[in-house]
Design a protein around this motif. Structure first.
Motif, PDB file in Angstrom:
ATOM      1  N   ALA A   1       0.750  -1.304  -0.037  1.00  0.00           N
ATOM      2  CA  ALA A   1      -0.035   0.048   0.122  1.00  0.00           C
ATOM      3  C   ALA A   1       0.935   1.163   0.062  1.00  0.00           C
ATOM      4  CB  ALA A   1      -1.056  -0.028   1.292  1.00  0.00           C
ATOM      5  N   LYS A   2       1.960   1.296   0.415  1.00  0.00           N
ATOM      6  CA  LYS A   2       3.071   2.336   0.800  1.00  0.00           C
ATOM      7  C   LYS A   2       3.570   2.883  -0.775  1.00  0.00           C
ATOM      8  CE  LYS A   2       4.672   1.809   5.726  1.00  0.00           C
ATOM      9  NZ  LYS A   2       5.757   1.485   6.123  1.00  0.00           N
ATOM     10  N   LEU A   3       3.387   1.901  -1.475  1.00  0.00           N
ATOM     11  CA  LEU A   3       3.856   2.237  -2.836  1.00  0.00           C
ATOM     12  C   LEU A   3       3.067   3.383  -3.646  1.00  0.00           C
ATOM     13  CD1 LEU A   3       5.057  -1.137  -4.201  1.00  0.00           C
ATOM     14  CD2 LEU A   3       6.643   0.755  -3.456  1.00  0.00           C
ATOM     15  N   ALA A   4       1.839   3.502  -3.069  1.00  0.00           N
ATOM     16  CA  ALA A   4       1.199   4.635  -3.636  1.00  0.00           C
ATOM     17  C   ALA A   4       1.695   6.138  -3.329  1.00  0.00           C
ATOM     18  CB  ALA A   4      -0.351   4.899  -2.903  1.00  0.00           C
ATOM     19  N   ASN A   5       2.960   6.175  -2.444  1.00  0.00           N
ATOM     20  CA  ASN A   5       3.433   7.205  -2.193  1.00  0.00           C
ATOM     21  C   ASN A   5       4.669   7.427  -2.758  1.00  0.00           C
ATOM     22  OD1 ASN A   5       1.405   8.012  -0.067  1.00  0.00           O
ATOM     23  ND2 ASN A   5       2.606   6.556   1.440  1.00  0.00           N
ATOM     24  N   LYS A   6       4.948   8.527  -3.294  1.00  0.00           N
ATOM     25  CA  LYS A   6       6.503   8.658  -4.107  1.00  0.00           C
ATOM     26  C   LYS A   6       7.522   8.413  -3.218  1.00  0.00           C
ATOM     27  CE  LYS A   6       8.737  12.019  -6.961  1.00  0.00           C
ATOM     28  NZ  LYS A   6       8.376  13.512  -7.681  1.00  0.00           N
ATOM     29  N   SER A   7       7.412   8.861  -2.069  1.00  0.00           N
ATOM     30  CA  SER A   7       8.811   8.557  -1.184  1.00  0.00           C
ATOM     31  C   SER A   7       9.145   7.143  -1.040  1.00  0.00           C
ATOM     32  CB  SER A   7       8.660   9.232   0.132  1.00  0.00           C
ATOM     33  OG  SER A   7       7.509   8.544   0.705  1.00  0.00           O
ATOM     34  N   ALA A   8       8.046   6.262  -1.120  1.00  0.00           N
ATOM     35  CA  ALA A   8       8.311   4.663  -0.885  1.00  0.00           C
ATOM     36  C   ALA A   8       8.744   4.380  -2.211  1.00  0.00           C
ATOM     37  CB  ALA A   8       6.833   4.018  -0.417  1.00  0.00           C
ATOM     38  N   ARG A   9       8.323   4.635  -3.472  1.00  0.00           N
ATOM     39  CA  ARG A   9       8.731   4.300  -4.821  1.00  0.00           C
ATOM     40  C   ARG A   9      10.217   4.568  -5.103  1.00  0.00           C
ATOM     41  NH1 ARG A   9       3.695   6.633  -5.861  1.00  0.00           N
ATOM     42  NH2 ARG A   9       4.577   8.324  -7.136  1.00  0.00           N
ATOM     43  N   ALA A  10      10.643   5.962  -4.569  1.00  0.00           N
ATOM     44  CA  ALA A  10      11.900   6.368  -4.462  1.00  0.00           C
ATOM     45  C   ALA A  10      12.820   5.471  -3.916  1.00  0.00           C
ATOM     46  CB  ALA A  10      11.976   7.966  -4.317  1.00  0.00           C
ATOM     47  N   GLU A  11      12.417   5.219  -2.549  1.00  0.00           N
ATOM     48  CA  GLU A  11      13.403   4.365  -1.818  1.00  0.00           C
ATOM     49  C   GLU A  11      13.549   2.961  -2.206  1.00  0.00           C
ATOM     50  OE1 GLU A  11      13.240   2.709   2.846  1.00  0.00           O
ATOM     51  OE2 GLU A  11      11.824   4.280   2.221  1.00  0.00           O
ATOM     52  N   THR A  12      12.410   2.348  -2.795  1.00  0.00           N
ATOM     53  CA  THR A  12      12.340   0.688  -3.156  1.00  0.00           C
ATOM     54  C   THR A  12      12.642   0.388  -4.536  1.00  0.00           C
ATOM     55  OG1 THR A  12      10.077   0.939  -3.559  1.00  0.00           O
ATOM     56  CG2 THR A  12      10.605   0.294  -1.199  1.00  0.00           C
ATOM     57  N   GLY A  13      12.493   1.688  -5.412  1.00  0.00           N
ATOM     58  CA  GLY A  13      12.765   1.318  -6.773  1.00  0.00           C
ATOM     59  C   GLY A  13      11.606   0.517  -7.527  1.00  0.00           C
ATOM     60  N   MET A  14      10.432   0.340  -6.743  1.00  0.00           N
ATOM     61  CA  MET A  14       9.219  -0.404  -7.142  1.00  0.00           C
ATOM     62  C   MET A  14       8.080   0.501  -7.414  1.00  0.00           C
ATOM     63  SD  MET A  14       9.513  -3.315  -4.405  1.00  0.00           S
ATOM     64  CE  MET A  14      11.000  -4.110  -3.895  1.00  0.00           C
ATOM     65  N   PHE A  15       7.120   0.152  -7.998  1.00  0.00           N
ATOM     66  CA  PHE A  15       5.877   0.746  -8.135  1.00  0.00           C
ATOM     67  C   PHE A  15       4.567  -0.242  -8.163  1.00  0.00           C
ATOM     68  CE2 PHE A  15       6.899  -0.165 -12.606  1.00  0.00           C
ATOM     69  CZ  PHE A  15       5.485  -0.063 -13.067  1.00  0.00           C
ATOM     70  N   LEU A  16       3.433   0.490  -7.920  1.00  0.00           N
ATOM     71  CA  LEU A  16       2.091  -0.129  -7.808  1.00  0.00           C
ATOM     72  C   LEU A  16       1.299  -0.422  -8.958  1.00  0.00           C
ATOM     73  CD1 LEU A  16       0.320  -1.171  -5.442  1.00  0.00           C
ATOM     74  CD2 LEU A  16      -0.628   0.593  -5.417  1.00  0.00           C
ATOM     75  N   LEU A  17       0.935  -1.577  -9.351  1.00  0.00           N
ATOM     76  CA  LEU A  17       0.311  -1.788 -10.472  1.00  0.00           C
ATOM     77  C   LEU A  17      -1.301  -2.427 -10.209  1.00  0.00           C
ATOM     78  CD1 LEU A  17       1.697  -3.577 -13.796  1.00  0.00           C
ATOM     79  CD2 LEU A  17      -0.415  -4.408 -12.841  1.00  0.00           C
ATOM     80  N   GLU A  18      -2.344  -1.890 -10.936  1.00  0.00           N
ATOM     81  CA  GLU A  18      -3.559  -2.050 -10.642  1.00  0.00           C
ATOM     82  C   GLU A  18      -4.624  -2.670 -11.818  1.00  0.00           C
ATOM     83  OE1 GLU A  18      -5.387   0.050  -7.259  1.00  0.00           O
ATOM     84  OE2 GLU A  18      -3.755   1.329  -7.679  1.00  0.00           O
ATOM     85  N   GLY A  19      -5.399  -3.448 -11.570  1.00  0.00           N
ATOM     86  CA  GLY A  19      -6.435  -3.891 -12.672  1.00  0.00           C
ATOM     87  C   GLY A  19      -6.063  -4.948 -13.374  1.00  0.00           C
ATOM     88  N   PRO A  20      -7.110  -5.617 -14.289  1.00  0.00           N
ATOM     89  CA  PRO A  20      -6.703  -6.592 -15.168  1.00  0.00           C
ATOM     90  C   PRO A  20      -5.784  -6.340 -16.405  1.00  0.00           C
ATOM     91  CG  PRO A  20      -9.336  -6.140 -15.061  1.00  0.00           C
ATOM     92  CD  PRO A  20      -8.403  -5.325 -13.874  1.00  0.00           C
ATOM     93  N   GLN A  21      -6.198  -5.076 -16.981  1.00  0.00           N
ATOM     94  CA  GLN A  21      -5.524  -4.646 -18.217  1.00  0.00           C
ATOM     95  C   GLN A  21      -4.047  -4.433 -17.969  1.00  0.00           C
ATOM     96  OE1 GLN A  21      -6.822  -4.297 -21.254  1.00  0.00           O
ATOM     97  NE2 GLN A  21      -4.760  -3.990 -22.095  1.00  0.00           N
ATOM     98  N   ALA A  22      -3.871  -3.701 -16.769  1.00  0.00           N
ATOM     99  CA  ALA A  22      -2.171  -3.398 -16.525  1.00  0.00           C
ATOM    100  C   ALA A  22      -1.649  -5.088 -15.964  1.00  0.00           C
ATOM    101  CB  ALA A  22      -2.248  -2.771 -15.200  1.00  0.00           C
ATOM    102  N   ALA A  23      -2.221  -5.679 -15.332  1.00  0.00           N
ATOM    103  CA  ALA A  23      -1.606  -6.995 -15.115  1.00  0.00           C
ATOM    104  C   ALA A  23      -1.538  -7.889 -16.598  1.00  0.00           C
ATOM    105  CB  ALA A  23      -2.644  -7.963 -14.240  1.00  0.00           C
ATOM    106  N   SER A  24      -2.396  -7.998 -17.336  1.00  0.00           N
ATOM    107  CA  SER A  24      -2.320  -8.703 -18.779  1.00  0.00           C
ATOM    108  C   SER A  24      -1.155  -8.091 -19.330  1.00  0.00           C
ATOM    109  CB  SER A  24      -3.598  -8.437 -19.440  1.00  0.00           C
ATOM    110  OG  SER A  24      -3.381  -9.183 -20.521  1.00  0.00           O
TER     111      SER A  24
END
Length: 266
Positions: free
Chosen positions: A14-37
């Motif tokens: 859930a923290k990956l919704a925040n820019k600071s968490a994305r910058a720290e981890t080098g990861m991001f959040l992906l949601e929904g069937p289209q993006a997953a596909s």
């Protein structure tokens, strides 16, 4: 089945919704069937974790099969857990944790690019993501987010690309001046889309758009500054023939890129 909405693992996603968490981890959040596909089909090696409710996986059997073919494990979660992980009000059954994968500006211009979109201080996530999607649709070679634009990996940007993020190179963080300089060195003309420019029909009549082109799109409210307009080759505007006060940035960008795509393929 991951069923505790308050577990550390769920909170870390859930923290990956925040820019600071994305910058720290080098990861991001992906949601929904289209993006997953799309990520499973085009860049499965980027996936760190992929979660789905049993109902969603049963409904989207094609995604389940693509995951099997790609060797990606899908972990079941409850609706409550998915709601905590998700950045949306109404989650669509899938959430992924994915490695960030920006392309370097140098690599973009090392290729024989014919059409590139440059976003300078574009702040609205929906506009930014839609421009990436439009660039993909128009067959552009790449998109570049300057350092003053919204974060490419903002969940709203990612959703707005509807998977196009995984189809073409996207660079982040460069200055507009550096990108313009590199575009010219690569033999591209640099056109700015701005209300202060000359009519797009003029560029069409001059066959200007058939040349390799880097389009620059500016801030939704202010457009491009005078210092930005001074460094491009020409400034073009999309005319408004009706009574609309203005045109949405992503719509104008789509028109410009498709005009170039038509001209380059004619």
């Amino acid at each position: 089945m991951l069923d505790n909405p308050r577990s550390p693992r769920v909170r870390s996603v859930a923290k990956l919704a925040n820019k600071s968490a994305r910058a720290e981890t080098g990861m991001f959040l992906l949601e929904g069937p289209q993006a997953a596909s799309e990520v499973l089909s085009y860049r499965p090696e980027l996936i760190i974790e992929l979660y789905a409710t049993p109902t969603a996986l049963e409904r989207y059997t094609d995604i389940a099969q693509t995951a099997v073919d790609a060797g990606v494990d899908v972990e079941f979660v409850t609706e409550e857990v998915l709601a905590v992980m998700s950045d949306t009000v109404t989650p669509q059954g899938f959430v992924g944790v994915v490695h960030q994968f920006p392309t370097s500006v140098k690599d973009i211009f090392a290729s024989d690019a014919k059409l590139i979109a440059i976003l300078e201080e574009v702040r609205d996530p929906g506009n930014a993501g839609t421009i990436v999607r439009a660039a993909d649709s128009a067959g552009a070679d790449a998109v570049i987010f300057t350092g003053r634009s919204v974060d490419l990996y903002n969940p709203k940007v990612v959703r707005s690309t509807t998977g196009s993020l995984f189809h073409l190179p996207v660079a982040v963080g460069a200055t507009l001046a550096d990108v313009v300089s590199r575009a010219r060195a690569a033999g591209m003309q640099v056109l700015a889309a701005d209300i202060k420019g000359e009519d797009l029909l003029v560029a069409r009549r001059e066959n200007l758009l058939a040349e390799p082109t880097a389009w620059v799109f500016g801030n939704e409210a202010r457009g491009l500054g005078e210092e930005d307009l001074a460094i491009v080759d020409r400034v073009i505007t999309v005319p408004i023939y009706g009574y609309a006060e203005s045109m949405n940035l992503a719509t104008a960008a789509s028109v410009c890129m498709y005009e170039s795509a038509f001209a380059q393929r004619s």
